[in-house]
Design an enzyme around this catalytic site. Structure first.
Site, PDB file in Angstrom:
ATOM      1  N   ASP A   1      -0.381   1.949   8.354  1.00 50.10           N
ATOM      2  CA  ASP A   1      -0.980   1.162   9.439  1.00 50.10           C
ATOM      3  C   ASP A   1      -0.141   1.070  10.714  1.00 50.10           C
ATOM      4  O   ASP A   1      -0.638   0.615  11.744  1.00 50.10           O
ATOM      5  CB  ASP A   1      -1.266  -0.268   8.960  1.00 50.10           C
ATOM      6  CG  ASP A   1      -2.433  -0.324   7.997  1.00 50.10           C
ATOM      7  OD1 ASP A   1      -3.109   0.699   7.829  1.00 50.10           O
ATOM      8  OD2 ASP A   1      -2.664  -1.400   7.419  1.00 50.10           O
TER       9      ASP A   1
ATOM     10  N   ARG B   1      -6.273  -3.109   8.495  1.00 45.52           N
ATOM     11  CA  ARG B   1      -6.886  -4.440   8.341  1.00 45.52           C
ATOM     12  C   ARG B   1      -6.516  -5.356   9.493  1.00 45.52           C
ATOM     13  O   ARG B   1      -7.324  -6.116   9.982  1.00 45.52           O
ATOM     14  CB  ARG B   1      -6.444  -5.047   7.008  1.00 45.52           C
ATOM     15  CG  ARG B   1      -7.273  -6.229   6.591  1.00 45.52           C
ATOM     16  CD  ARG B   1      -6.901  -6.690   5.200  1.00 45.52           C
ATOM     17  NE  ARG B   1      -7.337  -5.768   4.161  1.00 45.52           N
ATOM     18  CZ  ARG B   1      -6.882  -5.800   2.908  1.00 45.52           C
ATOM     19  NH1 ARG B   1      -5.987  -6.678   2.556  1.00 45.52           N
ATOM     20  NH2 ARG B   1      -7.331  -4.943   2.014  1.00 45.52           N
TER      21      ARG B   1
ATOM     22  N   ASP C   1       1.967  -1.075  11.401  1.00 43.27           N
ATOM     23  CA  ASP C   1       1.903  -2.475  11.855  1.00 43.27           C
ATOM     24  C   ASP C   1       3.201  -3.237  11.590  1.00 43.27           C
ATOM     25  O   ASP C   1       3.176  -4.412  11.220  1.00 43.27           O
ATOM     26  CB  ASP C   1       0.701  -3.192  11.196  1.00 43.27           C
ATOM     27  CG  ASP C   1       0.800  -3.191   9.684  1.00 43.27           C
ATOM     28  OD1 ASP C   1       1.625  -2.448   9.121  1.00 43.27           O
ATOM     29  OD2 ASP C   1       0.035  -3.945   9.047  1.00 43.27           O
TER      30      ASP C   1
ATOM     31  N   THR D   1       4.139   2.276   5.584  1.00 44.51           N
ATOM     32  CA  THR D   1       2.730   1.861   5.625  1.00 44.51           C
ATOM     33  C   THR D   1       1.983   2.781   6.581  1.00 44.51           C
ATOM     34  O   THR D   1       2.529   3.127   7.637  1.00 44.51           O
ATOM     35  CB  THR D   1       2.554   0.392   6.095  1.00 44.51           C
ATOM     36  OG1 THR D   1       1.175   0.194   6.494  1.00 44.51           O
ATOM     37  CG2 THR D   1       3.425   0.042   7.289  1.00 44.51           C
TER      38      THR D   1
ATOM     39  N   GLY E   1       0.840  -1.216   0.000  1.00 44.72           N
ATOM     40  CA  GLY E   1       0.000   0.000   0.000  1.00 44.72           C
ATOM     41  C   GLY E   1       0.865   1.251   0.000  1.00 44.72           C
ATOM     42  O   GLY E   1       1.887   1.295   0.686  1.00 44.72           O
TER      43      GLY E   1
ATOM     44  N   ASP F   1       5.772  -5.404   5.893  1.00 42.48           N
ATOM     45  CA  ASP F   1       6.340  -6.727   6.182  1.00 42.48           C
ATOM     46  C   ASP F   1       6.396  -7.633   4.950  1.00 42.48           C
ATOM     47  O   ASP F   1       7.370  -8.356   4.747  1.00 42.48           O
ATOM     48  CB  ASP F   1       5.499  -7.429   7.257  1.00 42.48           C
ATOM     49  CG  ASP F   1       5.890  -6.973   8.659  1.00 42.48           C
ATOM     50  OD1 ASP F   1       6.955  -6.343   8.808  1.00 42.48           O
ATOM     51  OD2 ASP F   1       5.123  -7.250   9.604  1.00 42.48           O
TER      52      ASP F   1
ATOM     53  N   ARG G   1       1.067  -4.929  -5.859  1.00 45.88           N
ATOM     54  CA  ARG G   1       1.244  -6.211  -5.187  1.00 45.88           C
ATOM     55  C   ARG G   1       1.487  -7.228  -6.294  1.00 45.88           C
ATOM     56  O   ARG G   1       0.918  -7.107  -7.373  1.00 45.88           O
ATOM     57  CB  ARG G   1       0.009  -6.540  -4.340  1.00 45.88           C
ATOM     58  CG  ARG G   1      -0.149  -5.537  -3.186  1.00 45.88           C
ATOM     59  CD  ARG G   1      -1.149  -5.979  -2.154  1.00 45.88           C
ATOM     60  NE  ARG G   1      -1.011  -5.190  -0.927  1.00 45.88           N
ATOM     61  CZ  ARG G   1      -1.686  -4.076  -0.679  1.00 45.88           C
ATOM     62  NH1 ARG G   1      -2.550  -3.610  -1.551  1.00 45.88           N
ATOM     63  NH2 ARG G   1      -1.502  -3.431   0.448  1.00 45.88           N
TER      64      ARG G   1
HETATM   65  P1  ADP Z   1       3.183  -4.834   2.563  1.00 47.96           P
HETATM   66  O1  ADP Z   1       4.571  -4.756   2.041  1.00 47.96           O
HETATM   67  O2  ADP Z   1       2.564  -3.486   2.760  1.00 47.96           O
HETATM   68  O3  ADP Z   1       3.075  -5.736   3.772  1.00 47.96           O
HETATM   69  P2  ADP Z   1       2.039  -6.960   0.940  1.00 47.96           P
HETATM   70  O4  ADP Z   1       1.925  -7.932   2.068  1.00 47.96           O
HETATM   71  O5  ADP Z   1       0.911  -6.877  -0.020  1.00 47.96           O
HETATM   72  O6  ADP Z   1       2.289  -5.459   1.428  1.00 47.96           O
HETATM   73  O7  ADP Z   1       3.376  -7.334   0.158  1.00 47.96           O
HETATM   74  C1  ADP Z   1       3.804  -6.585  -0.968  1.00 47.96           C
HETATM   75  C2  ADP Z   1       4.441  -7.524  -1.981  1.00 47.96           C
HETATM   76  O8  ADP Z   1       5.614  -8.106  -1.427  1.00 47.96           O
HETATM   77  C3  ADP Z   1       3.598  -8.707  -2.416  1.00 47.96           C
HETATM   78  O9  ADP Z   1       2.655  -8.382  -3.410  1.00 47.96           O
HETATM   79  C4  ADP Z   1       4.656  -9.643  -2.963  1.00 47.96           C
HETATM   80  O10 ADP Z   1       5.042  -9.269  -4.273  1.00 47.96           O
HETATM   81  C5  ADP Z   1       5.815  -9.383  -2.003  1.00 47.96           C
HETATM   82  N1  ADP Z   1       5.801 -10.418  -0.961  1.00 47.96           N
HETATM   83  C6  ADP Z   1       4.974 -10.502   0.116  1.00 47.96           C
HETATM   84  N2  ADP Z   1       5.233 -11.602   0.854  1.00 47.96           N
HETATM   85  C7  ADP Z   1       6.264 -12.234   0.227  1.00 47.96           C
HETATM   86  C8  ADP Z   1       6.984 -13.452   0.465  1.00 47.96           C
HETATM   87  N3  ADP Z   1       6.715 -14.239   1.529  1.00 47.96           N
HETATM   88  N4  ADP Z   1       7.963 -13.787  -0.407  1.00 47.96           N
HETATM   89  C9  ADP Z   1       8.254 -13.020  -1.470  1.00 47.96           C
HETATM   90  N5  ADP Z   1       7.591 -11.866  -1.753  1.00 47.96           N
HETATM   91  C10 ADP Z   1       6.624 -11.484  -0.926  1.00 47.96           C
HETATM   92  O1  F6P Z   2      -1.789   0.410   3.423  1.00 45.65           O
HETATM   93  C1  F6P Z   2      -2.394  -0.386   4.390  1.00 45.65           C
HETATM   94  C2  F6P Z   2      -3.840  -0.538   4.066  1.00 45.65           C
HETATM   95  O2  F6P Z   2      -4.360   0.740   3.954  1.00 45.65           O
HETATM   96  C3  F6P Z   2      -4.689  -1.346   5.030  1.00 45.65           C
HETATM   97  O3  F6P Z   2      -5.122  -0.651   6.142  1.00 45.65           O
HETATM   98  C4  F6P Z   2      -5.803  -1.772   4.140  1.00 45.65           C
HETATM   99  O4  F6P Z   2      -6.435  -2.909   4.621  1.00 45.65           O
HETATM  100  C5  F6P Z   2      -5.097  -2.052   2.865  1.00 45.65           C
HETATM  101  O5  F6P Z   2      -3.989  -1.196   2.827  1.00 45.65           O
HETATM  102  C6  F6P Z   2      -5.929  -1.865   1.647  1.00 45.65           C
HETATM  103  O6  F6P Z   2      -5.136  -2.033   0.526  1.00 45.65           O
HETATM  104  P1  F6P Z   2      -5.645  -2.121  -0.964  1.00 45.65           P
HETATM  105  O7  F6P Z   2      -7.144  -2.000  -0.965  1.00 45.65           O
HETATM  106  O8  F6P Z   2      -4.970  -0.992  -1.668  1.00 45.65           O
HETATM  107  O9  F6P Z   2      -5.167  -3.427  -1.458  1.00 45.65           O
END
Ligand code: ADP
Ligand code: F6P
Length: 325
Positions: free
Chosen positions: A131, A175, A133, A129, A15, A107, A76
């Site tokens: 959040d 979330r 978190d 982020t 995000g 994360d 993503r």
């Molecule tokens: P955030 O970075 O905000 O936690 P996401 O969890 O959506 O957001 O992760 C962002 C991107 O990072 C994912 O769409 C994916 O491409 C990559 N990613 C997430 N988890 C993994 C993983 N376990 N191994 C490799 N790439 C990952």
């Molecule tokens: O960036 C974090 C966040 O805003 C969360 O609070 C929310 O659940 C999520 O992203 C929504 O992401 P999207 O709808 O863009 O996938």
């Protein structure tokens, strides 16, 4: 001694968050100052796999520090979750001479960075982020702007809620984490805050409180509901039916992720972006930049990912005394 990087990439992932542009700007300018070449990778890991890679110079990050969103775009990417995707990503980095990468995200993005590091690319995570978190840090890029945006919106809803003597449920983002809800609950003087970390789903208790507060003369009742609890519209209908009080739900949504970053988000994001480059210049890899104990620090990515975030006891105390979480 570990060899410093010569060419670094920077990407934003997950995000978006206000202040990411300040971090990108700091990476580019600190990288150039350290004698490195800097490349921008568009659309996170998705753009890496598509080779959406552009050279960046000092001018390419001019006039962005005050802008929300991310000039590199974000995405993503499911393909990067696979070993095949990660191998391809590392090969593309090698092809473009990228020996170090700054990953600005949450994360999930750090998990991806860790996989690339295992394949020979030095990687540093910068927490971005709204959040808040991420367990290893008490600051994430975008949180400060998001809570100020939400706080101002909730003040406005409170005005109309009071005029109509209504109950208002205001849903804020988060979330899996209730930090935005908790901070706004305190800042906006809400009557209740519902967060994934603490809500007991006892709606009858909530209803009894609303009735009690009305009896002692309260003219409105503000409930801040975190996205992780959700279902605000249904909750409003049930509360209205049970109390006989007009009840409205407002979902603040994506407005919380946009807008001009606050001063704090610009400054902290700049410091974190520059620190990531300094770590790469020292030949470090698999680190996450963080803020804690009044200063900027960094952790091993795996250690950082293994940490569990707890709501600080002071917040729980004030939460219970002032806003009933
Ligand atoms: P955030 O970075 O905000 O936690 P996401 O969890 O959506 O957001 O992760 C962002 C991107 O990072 C994912 O769409 C994916 O491409 C990559 N990613 C997430 N988890 C993994 C993983 N376990 N191994 C490799 N790439 C990952
Ligand atoms: O960036 C974090 C966040 O805003 C969360 O609070 C929310 O659940 C999520 O992203 C929504 O992401 P999207 O709808 O863009 O996938």
């Amino acid at each position: 001694m570990a060899q410093g990087c010569k060419t670094i990439g920077v990407l934003t992932s997950g995000g978006d968050a206000p202040g990411m542009n300040a971090a990108i700007r700091a990476v580019v300018r600190a990288g150039i100052a350290a004698g490195m070449k800097v490349k921008g990778i568009k659309r996170g890991y998705a753009g890496l796999l598509e080779e959406e890679i552009v050279d960046m110079d000092s001018r390419s990050v001019a006039d962005i520090i005050s802008r929300g969103g991310t000039i590199l775009y974000t995405a993503r990417c499911r393909a990067f979750m696979t070993e095949e995707g990660q191998r391809k990503g590392a090969e593309i980095c090698h092809k473009h001479g990228i020996d170090g990468l700054v990953v600005i995200g949450g994360d999930g993005s750090f998990n991806g960075a860790c996989k690339l590091a295992n394949l020979g690319i030095n990687t540093i995570g910068v927490p971005g982020t709204i959040d808040l978190d991420i367990a290893c840090t008490d600051y994430t890029i975008g949180f400060d702007t998001a809570i100020n945006t939400a706080m101002e919106a909730i003040d406005k809803i409170r005005d109309t809620s009071t005029s109509h003597e209504r109950v208002s449920i205001i849903e804020v983002m988060g979330r899996h984490a209730g930090y935005i809800a908790l901070w706004c609950g305190i800042a906006n003087g809400a009557e209740n805050v519902l967060i994934p970390e603490a809500y007991d789903y006892d709606e009858q208790k909530l209803i009894d409180q609303i009735i009690r507060q009305r009896k002692i003369g309260k003219t409105h009742h503000i409930i801040i509901n975190a996205e992780g609890i959700g279902h605000s519209v249904g909750m409003a209908a049930r509360i209205e039916a049970a109390t006989g009080l007009e009840t409205r739900a407002t979902i603040l949504g994506y407005m919380q992720r946009g807008g001009r970053p606050t001063c704090k988000d610009r400054v902290y994001a700049s410091i974190m972006g520059a620190r990531a480059v300094h770590l790469l210049a020292e030949g470090k890899s698999k680190r996450v930049v963080a803020h804690g104990d009044g200063g900027f620090i960094d952790y091993d990515i795996n250690e950082a990912l293994a940490m569990k975030k707890e709501i600080h006891p002071d917040f729980l105390t004030v939460g219970n005394e002032l806003i009933r979480i």
